[in-house]
Structures are given as C-alpha cells and as structure tokens.
Design an enzyme around this catalytic site. Structure first.
Site, short mmCIF file in Angstrom:
data_model
loop_
_atom_site.label_atom_id
_atom_site.label_comp_id
_atom_site.label_asym_id
_atom_site.label_seq_id
_atom_site.Cartn_x
_atom_site.Cartn_y
_atom_site.Cartn_z
N CYS C 119 0.89 -1.17 0.00
CA CYS C 119 0.00 0.00 0.00
C CYS C 119 0.92 1.20 0.00
CB CYS C 119 -0.91 0.00 1.23
SG CYS C 119 -1.84 1.54 1.42
N CYS C 122 -0.56 4.27 2.30
CA CYS C 122 -0.54 4.16 3.77
C CYS C 122 -0.02 2.77 4.11
CB CYS C 122 -1.90 4.49 4.41
SG CYS C 122 -3.35 3.78 3.63
#
Lengths: 115, 93, 215
Positions: C119, C122
């Site tokens: 990701c 985040c």
C-alpha cells in the site's frame, strides 16, 4: 503538490526486514483507535486524511503509532469530541503524575515536544 | 451499466487537485488496461471529510511496469496493478 | 527450471514472536498524548476501558496462522480454491474468519506469475485475516521501492525471480485487501492440511517470499 503519504516510486534505501513486535503503548494506541472507530468517530478514510494533514515533516519523523496518535488527537478536536485545551491540560496532568510516580523517563529530545 | 469493462484501455487523469486523494501520483497520466470491476464503493475523497456522496465504481487497472517507469529494470512482463475509482479514469480509443 | 522461483531464505521471516511486555517507564511525548486521549475519552464516556481492552485482545487473537489455514485448504481442495479466487470474503467465512472492514481478494501465484502486495499511500493490509502488518510493510523504503524496483526489493527478502515470471505488484489504493495464494511447495504431496498450514509464512501471503521445497 505531492501529498506527504504519496511516496510510491521515490528513492529510498534498503528495506529493514527485521521483525519488531509492537510495544505495550503501541498496542494500547491501536486498541484506542479501533474503539473510537467503532463509535463512528473516525473512519479509516478520516484517519488517513488526519495523518496526511500532519504534513511532510511529521510523515518522515514520526513513527507509525506516533502519527496515528497525533491524527486521533486532531480528529477528536475536528469532530468536537475534545478541545485542544482539554488535551493540553490532560497531557500536562499525565506527565506530572508519571513524573511523581517515577514512571517518567523521557528520551532525549522528547521534553521539547510538549506545548 | 458500468462505464468501463475488462480489457478497456484507459488513462489515469493527469490531474493534481488538493485534498485527500487515493490515486497515487506515480500513476497519474499513465495508460493501463481494466483488469476487473470490483463494484461501487463509497468515495474516499468525500468520506475522508465525513461527508456523504454518491458511490463510485471501482476497477483494478493493470499497468506495464515499463510504461510507468521508462527506465524500469526488470522483466518486460512485470506489471503494477492498482484500484482506481471511475472518476480518475479516461477511456482511450 | 525455467519459469520457476529460486529462493534462498534463512532468516526466519514471518514466524511467531513473543508478545510485547508492558514497559514500566514512559519515554515519549506521544506515549503521554495517547494516555491522555484515552483517559479523556473514558471520562467523557466516548469509550470504556473494557472496550479498548477487547479491541486489543481481538487484534492479538488474529495471527497469520488464520491465513495459513485458508492457503492450506485452497491447496487440498480445488473447489475451495475456486471459491477463494471468486469471492474471498465468503470463502474465508467458511473457515470461520470474518472480514469486518474490507473486501478481500486472493491473487494466485503460478509458474508464470508471482504476486506481491503493497500500500504505497498508507499501510492497507488484510488485518482481519493476517493481524497487524509487519514493521517493514509500513516502512517508507518498502512502500516507495516495491513499485519502482520490485525485483531488487524481493532480493532483499532473499527471493530471486526468473525474468520468465511476470511480477504483479498490487498497490492497495482503495477498498480492496489482497491475499497472495502461494504455490504449494514441492515434496508436500503426502502432507495433511494441518501440516501444510504450518509451512505457510506471513511473508509468503504478502508475496515477498516463496515457500521452500520440503526435503
């Protein structure tokens, strides 16, 4: 233009693949955030926005749960659940209490972070 | 009923609006292929502000790594896949 | 063998660790801020201490062993494997695992393709199935580099991929969480489902490693 969390493709050094167990306080922070989220007071989307709004500096210097904690604090103020004055007063009170009980052992550079 | 279908060639909007965005900068302006349709989801760009808005169709877009990074050092077969909401997609002829 | 994964891996990623112990000292400003927020939110009846404790316990109860059970079942039961690839939320539900917050999608490693998950924005991770992500998954170095030079990053995990294998990097930018279905290691034909599950590491389900052949 580039948001602080948007780092895909930027040059960085090697990945530190070693394992780090969460510390006691990080587990507490994780549980607190989950409990607040379950009350509908901070969705994952709001949490991400709050973390991003901490800025580039915080994104690079703070650890993961430090960012979460800073974001939770901001979100509680934004949602009108807590005021910044309440938070500042409670932080001072907790610091004093831990100092008096001998549980406070601030790392170098930490004392300067208090308001 | 969806705007895009698997196999469609698309380009990610080359746009840089302020606010909370879930389309990474490294993919903006890049061309890819619709790999699958996931369904309609709440729009994070609105939900991040505790606001309500219409759901947005979400697609998995597949990019050739060499198209994303012109100097890519890997196999020409390598791909990057990312989940992109409909309002970030432009259809290519 | 052309098109196969080559792998040298001896540093024991993805195995169980002892739980953290309470530290009897408080060292940082953010630790104090966290304590202050918790106390204020309890005083204002926003949350209770018991709720916070229950969420911590619930997190602790979810480990990569849950995902390993899913993988082992997919290896021994082709119909389950098909259901997992079709609708992973429903399939993991058959084993009693609930994805409370997100859509789970399983991506299958084959002789031709290897999958790895990140990701970049985040640290989105299939927490409901695998527990909390490892520190490196949240690191700037991993998030920034795995989309740019994924083969170099995999090498840092001891994973060498042939150029014949297409590497698929999945950037979890939205509401989907990805689970990598690793290839079943050679030499495991006679193993039970439980024995197979014990072979599956967390890192193989993120896709930074492949599973070693069993001697």
């Amino acid at each position: 233009m580039r948001s602080p969390q948007d780092i895909g493709g930027l040059p960085e050094g090697p990945v530190d693949t070693s394992e780090h167990s969460l510390t006691f306080w990080e587990k507490q922070a994780d549980g607190l955030r989950a409990a607040v989220g379950a009350k509908g007071l901070m969705s994952s989307h709001e949490s991400r926005r709050a973390i991003e709004s901490l800025g580039h500096d915080a994104m690079e210097r703070l650890t993961y749960y430090e960012r979460w904690t800073a974001a939770l604090s901001r979100q509680m103020v934004d949602r009108g659940v807590l005021t910044q004055d309440e938070i500042d007063a409670k932080v001072a009170q907790v610091r004093q209490r831990l100092h008096d009980s001998g549980e406070l052992e601030l790392a170098p550079g930490e004392a300067e972070k208090f308001a | 009923m969806t705007q895009f279908a698997p196999g469609d060639l698309v380009r990610i909007r080359d746009d840089y609006p302020p606010g909370h965005i879930r389309t990474p900068i490294y993919l903006r302006g890049k061309e890819g292929v619709v790999e699958r349709y996931f369904g309609a989801f709440g729009n994070p760009e609105v939900l991040a502000y505790n606001l309500k808005g219409p759901k947005k169709d979400l697609y998995k877009i597949r990019f050739r790594a060499a198209d994303v990074w012109p100097d890519y050092q890997g196999s020409p077969k390598d791909v990057i896949e990312a989940d992109i909401y409909e309002h970030w997609l432009e259809k290519l002829a | 063998m052309s098109g196969d994964h080559h792998h040298h891996h001896d540093h024991g990623h993805g195995h169980a660790h002892s739980p953290p112990q309470p530290d009897d000292k408080v060292h940082s400003y953010y630790q104090i801020l966290s304590i202050a927020l918790k106390e204020l939110l309890i005083e204002k009846n926003v949350v209770t201490a018991a709720e916070v404790r229950r969420f911590i316990e619930a997190r602790d109860s979810i480990t990569p062993a849950n995902g390993a059970r899913v993988i082992a079942r997919a290896w021994v039961d082709p119909a389950f494997r098909a259901r997992l690839l079709e609708d992973a939320n429903k399939a993991v539900g058959e084993l009693g695992f609930e994805m409370t917050t997100a859509r789970l999608v399983a991506v299958e490693n084959t002789q031709e393709a290897h999958n790895v998950v990140v990701c970049t924005l985040c640290s989105c991770y299939p927490r409901d199935l695998l527990g909390l992500p490892p520190a490196w998954y949240k690191s700037r170095a991993y998030r920034a580099r795995i989309v740019r030079e994924p083969r170099a990053v995999l090498q840092e995990f001891g994973t060498e991929l042939s150029d014949d294998v297409a590497l698929h990097v999945h950037d979890s930018t939205a509401d989907i969480r990805f689970l990598v279905l690793p290839r079943r290691p050679a030499g495991t034909q006679h193993m039970s489902e439980a024995e197979l599950a014990a072979l599956v590491t967390r890192d193989s389900m993120i896709g930074v490693t492949v599973l070693d052949q069993v001697a």
